[in-house]
Design an enzyme around this catalytic site. Structure first.
Site, PDB file in Angstrom:
ATOM      1  N   LYS A  71       9.338  -5.562  -5.598  1.00 25.33           N
ATOM      2  CA  LYS A  71      10.273  -6.030  -4.381  1.00 25.33           C
ATOM      3  C   LYS A  71      11.725  -6.324  -5.083  1.00 25.33           C
ATOM      4  O   LYS A  71      12.495  -6.263  -4.275  1.00 25.33           O
ATOM      5  CB  LYS A  71       9.807  -7.380  -3.862  1.00 25.33           C
ATOM      6  CG  LYS A  71       8.640  -7.169  -2.759  1.00 25.33           C
ATOM      7  CD  LYS A  71       8.321  -8.283  -1.812  1.00 25.33           C
ATOM      8  CE  LYS A  71       7.249  -7.994  -0.901  1.00 25.33           C
ATOM      9  NZ  LYS A  71       6.839  -8.980  -0.042  1.00 25.33           N
ATOM     10  N   ASP A 107      10.287  -9.647   5.757  1.00 26.69           N
ATOM     11  CA  ASP A 107       9.258 -10.842   5.700  1.00 26.69           C
ATOM     12  C   ASP A 107       9.720 -12.149   6.438  1.00 26.69           C
ATOM     13  O   ASP A 107       8.809 -12.818   6.886  1.00 26.69           O
ATOM     14  CB  ASP A 107       8.959 -11.136   4.219  1.00 26.69           C
ATOM     15  CG  ASP A 107       8.066 -10.155   3.259  1.00 26.69           C
ATOM     16  OD1 ASP A 107       7.337  -9.519   4.077  1.00 26.69           O
ATOM     17  OD2 ASP A 107       8.224 -10.030   2.165  1.00 26.69           O
TER      18      ASP A 107
HETATM   19  P1  NAP Z   1       4.127 -16.493  -5.791  1.00 27.90           P
HETATM   20  O1  NAP Z   1       5.337 -15.575  -6.025  1.00 27.90           O
HETATM   21  O2  NAP Z   1       2.940 -16.495  -6.882  1.00 27.90           O
HETATM   22  O3  NAP Z   1       4.724 -17.825  -5.567  1.00 27.90           O
HETATM   23  C1  NAP Z   1       3.910 -18.965  -5.286  1.00 27.90           C
HETATM   24  C2  NAP Z   1       4.743 -19.982  -5.801  1.00 27.90           C
HETATM   25  O4  NAP Z   1       3.862 -21.472  -5.476  1.00 27.90           O
HETATM   26  C3  NAP Z   1       4.718 -20.037  -7.496  1.00 27.90           C
HETATM   27  O5  NAP Z   1       5.950 -20.546  -7.763  1.00 27.90           O
HETATM   28  C4  NAP Z   1       3.868 -21.123  -7.842  1.00 27.90           C
HETATM   29  O6  NAP Z   1       4.091 -21.588  -9.298  1.00 27.90           O
HETATM   30  C5  NAP Z   1       3.852 -22.109  -6.645  1.00 27.90           C
HETATM   31  N1  NAP Z   1       2.892 -23.110  -6.733  1.00 27.90           N
HETATM   32  C6  NAP Z   1       1.463 -22.766  -6.879  1.00 27.90           C
HETATM   33  N2  NAP Z   1       0.774 -24.038  -6.589  1.00 27.90           N
HETATM   34  C7  NAP Z   1       1.548 -24.973  -6.278  1.00 27.90           C
HETATM   35  C8  NAP Z   1       1.428 -26.339  -6.088  1.00 27.90           C
HETATM   36  N3  NAP Z   1       0.601 -26.727  -5.916  1.00 27.90           N
HETATM   37  N4  NAP Z   1       2.699 -26.943  -5.562  1.00 27.90           N
HETATM   38  C9  NAP Z   1       3.726 -26.425  -5.652  1.00 27.90           C
HETATM   39  N5  NAP Z   1       3.804 -25.009  -5.930  1.00 27.90           N
HETATM   40  C10 NAP Z   1       2.980 -24.410  -6.330  1.00 27.90           C
HETATM   41  O7  NAP Z   1       3.380 -15.913  -4.576  1.00 27.90           O
HETATM   42  P2  NAP Z   1       4.121 -15.228  -3.134  1.00 27.90           P
HETATM   43  O8  NAP Z   1       4.174 -13.598  -3.350  1.00 27.90           O
HETATM   44  O9  NAP Z   1       5.256 -16.154  -2.865  1.00 27.90           O
HETATM   45  O10 NAP Z   1       3.007 -15.389  -2.194  1.00 27.90           O
HETATM   46  C11 NAP Z   1       2.726 -16.938  -1.971  1.00 27.90           C
HETATM   47  C12 NAP Z   1       1.407 -16.871  -0.712  1.00 27.90           C
HETATM   48  O11 NAP Z   1       2.032 -16.203   0.519  1.00 27.90           O
HETATM   49  C13 NAP Z   1       0.352 -15.789  -1.039  1.00 27.90           C
HETATM   50  O12 NAP Z   1      -0.900 -16.470  -0.637  1.00 27.90           O
HETATM   51  C14 NAP Z   1       0.737 -14.393  -0.282  1.00 27.90           C
HETATM   52  O13 NAP Z   1      -0.311 -13.822   0.061  1.00 27.90           O
HETATM   53  C15 NAP Z   1       1.068 -15.322   0.750  1.00 27.90           C
HETATM   54  N6  NAP Z   1       2.068 -14.276   1.641  1.00 27.90           N
HETATM   55  C16 NAP Z   1       1.880 -14.047   2.985  1.00 27.90           C
HETATM   56  C17 NAP Z   1       2.982 -13.307   3.892  1.00 27.90           C
HETATM   57  C18 NAP Z   1       2.544 -13.097   5.060  1.00 27.90           C
HETATM   58  O14 NAP Z   1       3.012 -12.165   5.738  1.00 27.90           O
HETATM   59  N7  NAP Z   1       1.525 -13.877   5.837  1.00 27.90           N
HETATM   60  C19 NAP Z   1       3.787 -12.638   3.000  1.00 27.90           C
HETATM   61  C20 NAP Z   1       4.096 -12.661   1.793  1.00 27.90           C
HETATM   62  C21 NAP Z   1       2.958 -13.744   0.845  1.00 27.90           C
HETATM   63  P3  NAP Z   1       3.339 -21.066 -10.447  1.00 27.90           P
HETATM   64  O15 NAP Z   1       3.754 -19.490 -10.630  1.00 27.90           O
HETATM   65  O16 NAP Z   1       3.848 -21.820 -11.347  1.00 27.90           O
HETATM   66  O17 NAP Z   1       1.890 -20.992 -10.034  1.00 27.90           O
END
Ligand code: NAP
Length: 283
Positions: A71, A107
């Site tokens: 992305k 998004d």
């Molecule tokens: P990502 O880039 O891995 O970001 C998640 C962030 O949350 C990371 O910085 C992570 O830190 C942090 N984190 C994890 N556990 C935490 C906690 N307990 N407290 C505070 N921060 C925490 O993932 P993403 O791509 O943003 O996606 C996140 C979620 O959204 C996924 O489940 C994905 O499937 C979902 N999503 C849904 C849609 C939709 O259309 N519904 C679209 C996009 C994404 P670390 O890296 O240090 O672990």
């Protein structure tokens, strides 16, 4: 599926790509509207993303979705980017127009559309508490700021990530719009929030812990969980049981797809069809 010489080609670039739900969702939408398009998954290794993106023009493709890990890295290879994509620093949809590659990010719009339609709620003037500052949070927070959210509180295990997102929005959209809080402050600040957003992957496994103490989930809080792969997450089930308004992640996924569908075809997407496909896959 009848693929003919006049069939237009769209698809998705990702790595890995095996688990994507988008081909089934879009191909069913094309079938229902009788549009001559086909949507194909492409597994593109990170080191080959430039070649893949540039090939869209000679292959006369209409466009593609872009997912993890491309992305951000596609951006330098595009001719133009929408205002949102530029601000977010990431693209999830590319349109090929007059031999030019134009990047969009749907998004954040998907989040806003789902909040409005599924949660009967808008961000204007509201306080949002966002947990997680990764790619999804960047889109949600940036779009919410553009749409006039009041205050956005954000926290991440890795504080620098939250700070980077806050600085970007505060500098480019509205000063002091986003405030970084420490994960330990969630307990005391959640009462200030109208909308709690889980933008971490916590909840993707049924064995995952709850992201906040269950006692904090009380009305009139609206709980929006971006996680979509397990149907209703524990967070959604418990928040609903405690009387909160709830929105799961499937709607956002359908609406971001619907926006991409419109960018490629110029037609309103059959959102009900797209949503049903996803609900069948993830429930
Ligand atoms: P990502 O880039 O891995 O970001 C998640 C962030 O949350 C990371 O910085 C992570 O830190 C942090 N984190 C994890 N556990 C935490 C906690 N307990 N407290 C505070 N921060 C925490 O993932 P993403 O791509 O943003 O996606 C996140 C979620 O959204 C996924 O489940 C994905 O499937 C979902 N999503 C849904 C849609 C939709 O259309 N519904 C679209 C996009 C994404 P670390 O890296 O240090 O672990």
């Amino acid at each position: 599926m009848n693929i003919e010489g006049t069939t237009k080609i769209v698809g998705i670039f990702g790595y890995p790509i095996k688990h994507t739900a988008s081909p089934i969702m879009h191909n069913e939408a094309f079938r229902v509207l009788k549009l001559k398009y086909v949507y194909i998954p492409f597994e593109v290794k990170p080191e080959r993303i430039r070649e893949a993106v540039q090939a869209l023009i000679p292959l006369n493709m209409t466009g593609v979705n872009v997912t993890i890990p491309h992305k951000e890295t596609v951006c330098p290879h595009l001719h133009e980017m929408s205002k949102e994509a530029e601000l977010i620093g990431a693209v999830n949809t590319i349109v090929v127009k007059d031999d030019k590659l134009i990047g969009y990010n749907t998004d954040g719009h998907g989040f806003i559309d789902s909040l409005r339609e599924d949660g009967q709620e808008r961000v204007e003037g509201k306080t949002l508490l966002v947990i997680g500052a990764g790619g999804a949070a960047r889109a949600v927070v940036t779009q919410s700021a553009l749409e006039g959210a009041g205050q956005i509180l954000i926290t991440d295990k890795f504080e620098e990530k939250a700070k980077d997102l806050a600085d970007n929005v505060n500098k480019n959209i509205s000063p002091d719009k986003v405030k970084v809080i420490h994960p330990d402050e969630v307990t005391s600040r959640i009462k200030d929030a109208d909308i709690l957003i889980n933008a971490t992957p916590i909840g993707m496994k049924n064995s995952d812990p709850l992201i906040v103490d269950q006692k904090l989930l009380t009305p009139p809080l609206l709980v929006f969980d971006l996680v979509y792969n397990v149907g209703d997450t524990r967070l959604i089930k418990i928040a609903e049981k405690q009387g909160c308004r709830i929105v799961g992640g499937v709607g956002m996924l359908a609406y971001q797809g619907a926006r991409a569908f419109k960018l490629w075809t110029g037609r309103e997407a059959p959102i009900g069809v797209m949503r049903r496909i996803l609900e069948n896959m993830f429930n």
